[in-house]
Write a protein that holds these residues in place. Sequence first.
Motif, mmCIF file in Angstrom:
data_model
loop_
_atom_site.group_PDB
_atom_site.id
_atom_site.type_symbol
_atom_site.label_atom_id
_atom_site.label_comp_id
_atom_site.label_asym_id
_atom_site.label_seq_id
_atom_site.Cartn_x
_atom_site.Cartn_y
_atom_site.Cartn_z
ATOM 1 N N GLY A 57 22.516 6.378 27.247
ATOM 2 C CA GLY A 57 21.739 7.586 26.991
ATOM 3 C C GLY A 57 22.566 8.812 26.638
ATOM 4 N N SER A 58 23.880 8.648 26.473
ATOM 5 C CA SER A 58 24.735 9.807 26.169
ATOM 6 C C SER A 58 24.639 10.220 24.704
ATOM 7 C CB SER A 58 26.196 9.506 26.522
ATOM 8 O OG SER A 58 26.690 8.448 25.718
ATOM 9 N N GLY A 59 24.312 9.273 23.843
ATOM 10 C CA GLY A 59 24.219 9.565 22.407
ATOM 11 C C GLY A 59 25.312 8.906 21.587
ATOM 12 N N LYS A 60 26.043 7.966 22.181
ATOM 13 C CA LYS A 60 27.148 7.345 21.444
ATOM 14 C C LYS A 60 26.660 6.560 20.227
ATOM 15 C CE LYS A 60 27.979 3.481 24.649
ATOM 16 N NZ LYS A 60 26.550 3.406 24.885
ATOM 17 N N SER A 61 25.499 5.931 20.322
ATOM 18 C CA SER A 61 24.970 5.191 19.162
ATOM 19 C C SER A 61 24.639 6.143 18.015
ATOM 20 C CB SER A 61 23.733 4.388 19.551
ATOM 21 O OG SER A 61 24.096 3.396 20.485
ATOM 22 N N THR A 62 24.177 7.326 18.336
ATOM 23 C CA THR A 62 23.876 8.334 17.311
ATOM 24 C C THR A 62 25.170 8.789 16.640
ATOM 25 O OG1 THR A 62 21.973 9.051 18.613
ATOM 26 C CG2 THR A 62 22.707 10.542 16.877
ATOM 27 N N VAL A 63 26.219 8.969 17.433
ATOM 28 C CA VAL A 63 27.533 9.327 16.884
ATOM 29 C C VAL A 63 28.014 8.212 15.953
ATOM 30 C CG1 VAL A 63 29.978 9.655 17.502
ATOM 31 C CG2 VAL A 63 28.186 10.886 18.764
ATOM 32 N N CYS A 64 27.839 6.969 16.372
ATOM 33 C CA CYS A 64 28.264 5.833 15.547
ATOM 34 C C CYS A 64 27.458 5.736 14.257
ATOM 35 C CB CYS A 64 28.186 4.540 16.352
ATOM 36 S SG CYS A 64 29.465 4.455 17.623
ATOM 37 N N THR A 65 26.177 6.061 14.323
ATOM 38 C CA THR A 65 25.347 6.071 13.112
ATOM 39 C C THR A 65 25.890 7.084 12.117
ATOM 40 O OG1 THR A 65 23.390 5.353 14.329
ATOM 41 C CG2 THR A 65 22.993 6.465 12.230
ATOM 42 N N TYR A 66 26.333 8.228 12.617
ATOM 43 C CA TYR A 66 26.930 9.256 11.759
ATOM 44 C C TYR A 66 28.171 8.692 11.064
ATOM 45 C CZ TYR A 66 29.088 13.623 10.248
ATOM 46 O OH TYR A 66 29.663 14.619 9.500
ATOM 47 N N PHE A 67 29.039 8.025 11.829
ATOM 48 C CA PHE A 67 30.246 7.429 11.245
ATOM 49 C C PHE A 67 29.874 6.374 10.192
ATOM 50 C CE2 PHE A 67 32.609 8.922 15.105
ATOM 51 C CZ PHE A 67 33.598 9.637 14.426
ATOM 52 N N LYS A 68 28.848 5.602 10.479
ATOM 53 C CA LYS A 68 28.399 4.571 9.535
ATOM 54 C C LYS A 68 27.947 5.216 8.219
ATOM 55 C CE LYS A 68 25.360 0.593 9.060
ATOM 56 N NZ LYS A 68 24.344 -0.241 9.683
#
Length: 193
Positions: free
Chosen positions: A11-22
């Motif tokens: 729930g920290s938002g790491k997947s959202t950060v990874c989506t940005y990198f993608k």
Amino acid sequence: MLIVGVTGGTGSGKSTVCTYFKEKGAKIIDADIVARDIVLKGMPALLEIKEVFGSDVLFSDGSLDRKKLGKIVFASPEKLNILNGITHKYIIEEIKNKVFSSNEKMVVIDAALLFETELFKLCNKTIAVTAPENERERRILKRDSLEAETAKNRIASQKENSFYAEHSDYVIVNDGDLDNLKSKTGEILKELM
């Protein structure tokens, strides 16, 4: 090849950060997806899980009942350690295979247990994504359709924000809106490139 590890609690938002990198051209290796793949029907990890936790954690077709297993392990640190002991070796091996078979300029490993599994040793740089606990709980209740107690147990089973921050090269505090998170991530990407 630049290898970046992104970590943080659920729930920290790491997947959202990874989506940005993608979106910016990086290859993402999501440890959660790898973890799901290594426990598919017939896989060695699933057979070990069945041996230790019994057939109760399987559906009638022999596939893993992740919710049932999750309820068991997130309520008991000892049982969670046993499960991690079974799965981590398979997860690490598969992530290494994916990293070293890639020919991308940048590979991002999305892993909550980046440091605990020593996957950070593959990385040139690491990024911690942190968020206030109440915000993390709100996000995972919405995202995973969990009971409040299960959500609290999941968060409690993970390291504190300070652990991730102390061990990482960069820290993103995700306490604002999506644009704020993207802006913070963009600044780090500029530095990395």
